[in-house]
Design a protein around this motif. Structure first.
Motif, PDB file in Angstrom:
ATOM      1  N   ALA A   1       0.794  -1.330   0.041  1.00  0.00           N
ATOM      2  CA  ALA A   1       0.039  -0.261   0.240  1.00  0.00           C
ATOM      3  C   ALA A   1       1.180   1.362   0.123  1.00  0.00           C
ATOM      4  O   ALA A   1       1.689   1.308   0.972  1.00  0.00           O
ATOM      5  CB  ALA A   1      -1.079   0.432   1.292  1.00  0.00           C
ATOM      6  N   ILE A   2       0.871   2.430  -0.747  1.00  0.00           N
ATOM      7  CA  ILE A   2       1.093   3.094  -1.020  1.00  0.00           C
ATOM      8  C   ILE A   2       0.604   4.258  -0.585  1.00  0.00           C
ATOM      9  O   ILE A   2      -0.950   4.934  -1.422  1.00  0.00           O
ATOM     10  CB  ILE A   2       1.988   3.336  -2.624  1.00  0.00           C
ATOM     11  N   VAL A   3       0.618   5.490   0.461  1.00  0.00           N
ATOM     12  CA  VAL A   3      -0.097   6.104   0.874  1.00  0.00           C
ATOM     13  C   VAL A   3       0.902   7.715   1.183  1.00  0.00           C
ATOM     14  O   VAL A   3       2.008   6.940   1.786  1.00  0.00           O
ATOM     15  CB  VAL A   3      -0.471   5.474   2.376  1.00  0.00           C
ATOM     16  N   LYS A   4      -0.202   8.584   1.706  1.00  0.00           N
ATOM     17  CA  LYS A   4       0.173   9.767   2.006  1.00  0.00           C
ATOM     18  C   LYS A   4       0.970   9.560   3.129  1.00  0.00           C
ATOM     19  O   LYS A   4       0.590   8.555   4.382  1.00  0.00           O
ATOM     20  CB  LYS A   4      -0.594  10.858   2.308  1.00  0.00           C
ATOM     21  N   ARG A   5       2.315  10.186   3.745  1.00  0.00           N
ATOM     22  CA  ARG A   5       3.009  10.254   4.900  1.00  0.00           C
ATOM     23  C   ARG A   5       1.989  10.510   5.851  1.00  0.00           C
ATOM     24  O   ARG A   5       1.844  11.402   6.011  1.00  0.00           O
ATOM     25  CB  ARG A   5       4.578  11.118   4.231  1.00  0.00           C
ATOM     26  N   GLY A   6       2.211   9.668   6.870  1.00  0.00           N
ATOM     27  CA  GLY A   6       1.652   9.856   8.428  1.00  0.00           C
ATOM     28  C   GLY A   6       0.726   9.399   8.197  1.00  0.00           C
ATOM     29  O   GLY A   6      -0.572   8.776   9.080  1.00  0.00           O
ATOM     30  N   GLN A   7       0.730   8.569   7.235  1.00  0.00           N
ATOM     31  CA  GLN A   7      -1.075   8.078   7.443  1.00  0.00           C
ATOM     32  C   GLN A   7      -0.795   5.977   7.660  1.00  0.00           C
ATOM     33  O   GLN A   7      -2.212   5.208   7.803  1.00  0.00           O
ATOM     34  CB  GLN A   7      -1.901   7.988   5.725  1.00  0.00           C
ATOM     35  N   SER A   8       0.287   6.455   7.824  1.00  0.00           N
ATOM     36  CA  SER A   8       0.432   4.577   8.111  1.00  0.00           C
ATOM     37  C   SER A   8       0.421   3.699   8.733  1.00  0.00           C
ATOM     38  O   SER A   8       0.090   2.640  10.038  1.00  0.00           O
ATOM     39  CB  SER A   8       2.038   4.264   7.456  1.00  0.00           C
ATOM     40  N   ARG A   9       0.222   4.458  10.161  1.00  0.00           N
ATOM     41  CA  ARG A   9      -0.301   4.374  11.900  1.00  0.00           C
ATOM     42  C   ARG A   9      -1.908   3.913  11.854  1.00  0.00           C
ATOM     43  O   ARG A   9      -1.993   2.714  11.846  1.00  0.00           O
ATOM     44  CB  ARG A   9       0.211   5.108  12.887  1.00  0.00           C
ATOM     45  N   ASP A  10      -2.598   4.262  10.878  1.00  0.00           N
ATOM     46  CA  ASP A  10      -3.957   4.518  10.689  1.00  0.00           C
ATOM     47  C   ASP A  10      -4.545   2.621   9.614  1.00  0.00           C
ATOM     48  O   ASP A  10      -5.208   1.945  10.146  1.00  0.00           O
ATOM     49  CB  ASP A  10      -4.880   5.892  10.301  1.00  0.00           C
ATOM     50  N   VAL A  11      -3.798   3.202   8.642  1.00  0.00           N
ATOM     51  CA  VAL A  11      -3.160   2.237   7.379  1.00  0.00           C
ATOM     52  C   VAL A  11      -2.967   0.729   8.453  1.00  0.00           C
ATOM     53  O   VAL A  11      -4.152  -0.693   8.432  1.00  0.00           O
ATOM     54  CB  VAL A  11      -2.850   1.979   6.357  1.00  0.00           C
ATOM     55  N   ILE A  12      -1.988   0.517   8.865  1.00  0.00           N
ATOM     56  CA  ILE A  12      -1.830  -0.762   9.680  1.00  0.00           C
ATOM     57  C   ILE A  12      -2.864  -0.593  10.761  1.00  0.00           C
ATOM     58  O   ILE A  12      -3.110  -2.444  11.395  1.00  0.00           O
ATOM     59  CB  ILE A  12      -0.448   0.041  10.367  1.00  0.00           C
ATOM     60  N   ALA A  13      -2.966  -0.771  11.944  1.00  0.00           N
ATOM     61  CA  ALA A  13      -4.260  -0.394  12.882  1.00  0.00           C
ATOM     62  C   ALA A  13      -5.443  -1.161  11.951  1.00  0.00           C
ATOM     63  O   ALA A  13      -6.278  -2.803  12.499  1.00  0.00           O
ATOM     64  CB  ALA A  13      -4.809   0.678  13.350  1.00  0.00           C
ATOM     65  N   ALA A  14      -6.202  -0.879  11.164  1.00  0.00           N
ATOM     66  CA  ALA A  14      -7.111  -1.142  10.512  1.00  0.00           C
ATOM     67  C   ALA A  14      -6.557  -2.677   9.742  1.00  0.00           C
ATOM     68  O   ALA A  14      -7.423  -3.617   9.397  1.00  0.00           O
ATOM     69  CB  ALA A  14      -7.746   0.034   9.124  1.00  0.00           C
ATOM     70  N   ALA A  15      -5.619  -2.793   9.023  1.00  0.00           N
ATOM     71  CA  ALA A  15      -5.106  -4.081   8.695  1.00  0.00           C
ATOM     72  C   ALA A  15      -4.555  -5.435   9.254  1.00  0.00           C
ATOM     73  O   ALA A  15      -5.143  -6.435   8.885  1.00  0.00           O
ATOM     74  CB  ALA A  15      -3.888  -3.665   7.586  1.00  0.00           C
ATOM     75  N   LYS A  16      -4.221  -4.380  10.795  1.00  0.00           N
ATOM     76  CA  LYS A  16      -4.297  -4.963  12.022  1.00  0.00           C
ATOM     77  C   LYS A  16      -6.075  -6.355  12.291  1.00  0.00           C
ATOM     78  O   LYS A  16      -6.359  -7.656  12.441  1.00  0.00           O
ATOM     79  CB  LYS A  16      -3.136  -4.900  13.052  1.00  0.00           C
ATOM     80  N   LYS A  17      -6.882  -5.314  12.318  1.00  0.00           N
ATOM     81  CA  LYS A  17      -8.407  -5.909  12.893  1.00  0.00           C
ATOM     82  C   LYS A  17      -8.262  -6.745  12.040  1.00  0.00           C
ATOM     83  O   LYS A  17      -9.193  -7.561  11.832  1.00  0.00           O
ATOM     84  CB  LYS A  17      -9.263  -4.382  12.593  1.00  0.00           C
ATOM     85  N   ALA A  18      -8.547  -6.413  10.668  1.00  0.00           N
ATOM     86  CA  ALA A  18      -8.702  -7.394   9.226  1.00  0.00           C
ATOM     87  C   ALA A  18      -8.197  -9.154   9.396  1.00  0.00           C
ATOM     88  O   ALA A  18      -8.585  -9.107   8.386  1.00  0.00           O
ATOM     89  CB  ALA A  18      -8.461  -7.008   8.175  1.00  0.00           C
ATOM     90  N   GLY A  19      -6.722  -9.222   9.895  1.00  0.00           N
ATOM     91  CA  GLY A  19      -6.490 -10.537  10.231  1.00  0.00           C
ATOM     92  C   GLY A  19      -4.201 -10.343   9.639  1.00  0.00           C
ATOM     93  O   GLY A  19      -4.280 -11.029   9.725  1.00  0.00           O
ATOM     94  N   VAL A  20      -4.499  -9.162   9.418  1.00  0.00           N
ATOM     95  CA  VAL A  20      -2.531  -8.934   9.399  1.00  0.00           C
ATOM     96  C   VAL A  20      -1.993  -9.084  10.238  1.00  0.00           C
ATOM     97  O   VAL A  20      -2.446  -8.415  11.640  1.00  0.00           O
ATOM     98  CB  VAL A  20      -2.343  -7.274   8.532  1.00  0.00           C
ATOM     99  N   ASP A  21      -0.952  -9.398  10.372  1.00  0.00           N
ATOM    100  CA  ASP A  21      -0.349 -10.233  11.700  1.00  0.00           C
ATOM    101  C   ASP A  21       0.912  -8.199  12.277  1.00  0.00           C
ATOM    102  O   ASP A  21       1.152  -8.389  13.098  1.00  0.00           O
ATOM    103  CB  ASP A  21       0.837 -10.835  11.857  1.00  0.00           C
ATOM    104  N   GLY A  22       1.324  -7.496  11.251  1.00  0.00           N
ATOM    105  CA  GLY A  22       2.119  -6.807  11.421  1.00  0.00           C
ATOM    106  C   GLY A  22       2.621  -6.705  10.071  1.00  0.00           C
ATOM    107  O   GLY A  22       2.192  -6.800   8.740  1.00  0.00           O
ATOM    108  N   ALA A  23       3.567  -5.461   9.491  1.00  0.00           N
ATOM    109  CA  ALA A  23       3.481  -4.693   8.272  1.00  0.00           C
ATOM    110  C   ALA A  23       5.163  -4.118   8.310  1.00  0.00           C
ATOM    111  O   ALA A  23       5.209  -3.836   9.488  1.00  0.00           O
ATOM    112  CB  ALA A  23       2.890  -3.523   8.008  1.00  0.00           C
TER     113      ALA A  23
END
Length: 235
Positions: free
Chosen positions: A10-32
């Motif tokens: 995922a390529i996102v604007k700088r600073g959005q990674s925290r929210d994106v990773i949190a959402a991905a973890k809720k959906a089943g990802v272990d880490g990033a």
């Protein structure tokens, strides 16, 4: 072989990674893993008051189980506002092997069943990722050449590397030349034209100038490709 592993990028604007990773973890990802880069798309202004503008990006890498791919892609797209102009995009690549994640080691191989699936219009289903590695400072020429051939934009990463034609020494210490890595996501119908444009702009066949290669992309999400439709209608 029992493989159902994906690398989601995922390529996102700088600073959005925290929210994106949190959402991905809720959906089943272990880490990033986050890599910092920069990029420019058709919908992002390259200058401000006549000065060049750097659009900083977070490039997020997720290793995941293919069965969770759709749910994770939806979570990432929502958290990163992907699909909105200038917000970023995401895609997945099939992994032939994954180490260091034991609980994902036994999964059914469904490459034939899922290959090429996308949530975009049917005319844009087949995408490829062009990876171009060039000397530091040449990335702007790569992005420009790709755009002239129809690409929407590009993401630039910084690295180091050396080839047989680039080994340098100073006071008996080996110097590793700095490199720019340019990622360009493109529909199959544009791939050959874009690659040829990059090759000619950088003269990739000359020693030490760089390399470029294409990777098949399985699933694409969050792409704002309205300008591609406009180009298609003009042809």
């Amino acid at each position: 072989m029992i493989l159902n592993h994906r690398l989601m990028i995922a390529i996102v604007k700088r600073g959005q990674s925290r929210d994106v990773i949190a959402a991905a973890k809720k959906a089943g990802v272990d880490g990033a893993t986050i890599i910092y880069g920069e990029g420019i798309g058709r919908n992002e202004k390259p200058t401000f008051l006549g000065l060049p503008v750097t659009h900083e990006k977070d490039i997020i890498l997720f290793a995941l189980d293919g069965d969770s791919e759709t749910a994770i892609a939806e979570a990432v797209a929502s958290a990163g506002s992907l699909g909105k102009s200038g917000h970023g995009l995401g895609f997945t690549i099939h992994l032939s092997k994954l180490l260091g994640v034991p609980h994902l080691s036994r999964r059914q191989d469904d490459r034939k069943r899922k290959r090429g699936l996308t949530n975009l219009d049917s005319e844009m289903t087949a995408f490829q990722l062009i990876v171009t590695i060039v000397n530091s400072g040449d990335s702007a020429a790569v992005v420009k050449a790709a755009a002239e051939a129809g690409a929407e934009g590009g993401t630039i990463l910084n690295g180091r590397g050396t080839g047989v034609n680039e080994q340098q020494k100073f006071l008996n210490f080996t110097i590793d030349p700095e490199k720019d890595i340019v990622l360009t996501l493109i529909p199959n119908s544009y791939a050959e034209k874009v690659v040829k444009s990059i090759e000619q702009a950088i003269d990739l066949n000359a020693p030490g100038k760089g390399i470029s290669f294409l990777i098949d992309v399985e699933n694409v999400f969050g792409v704002n490709h309205s300008s591609l439709r406009n180009q298609k209608s003009d042809v």
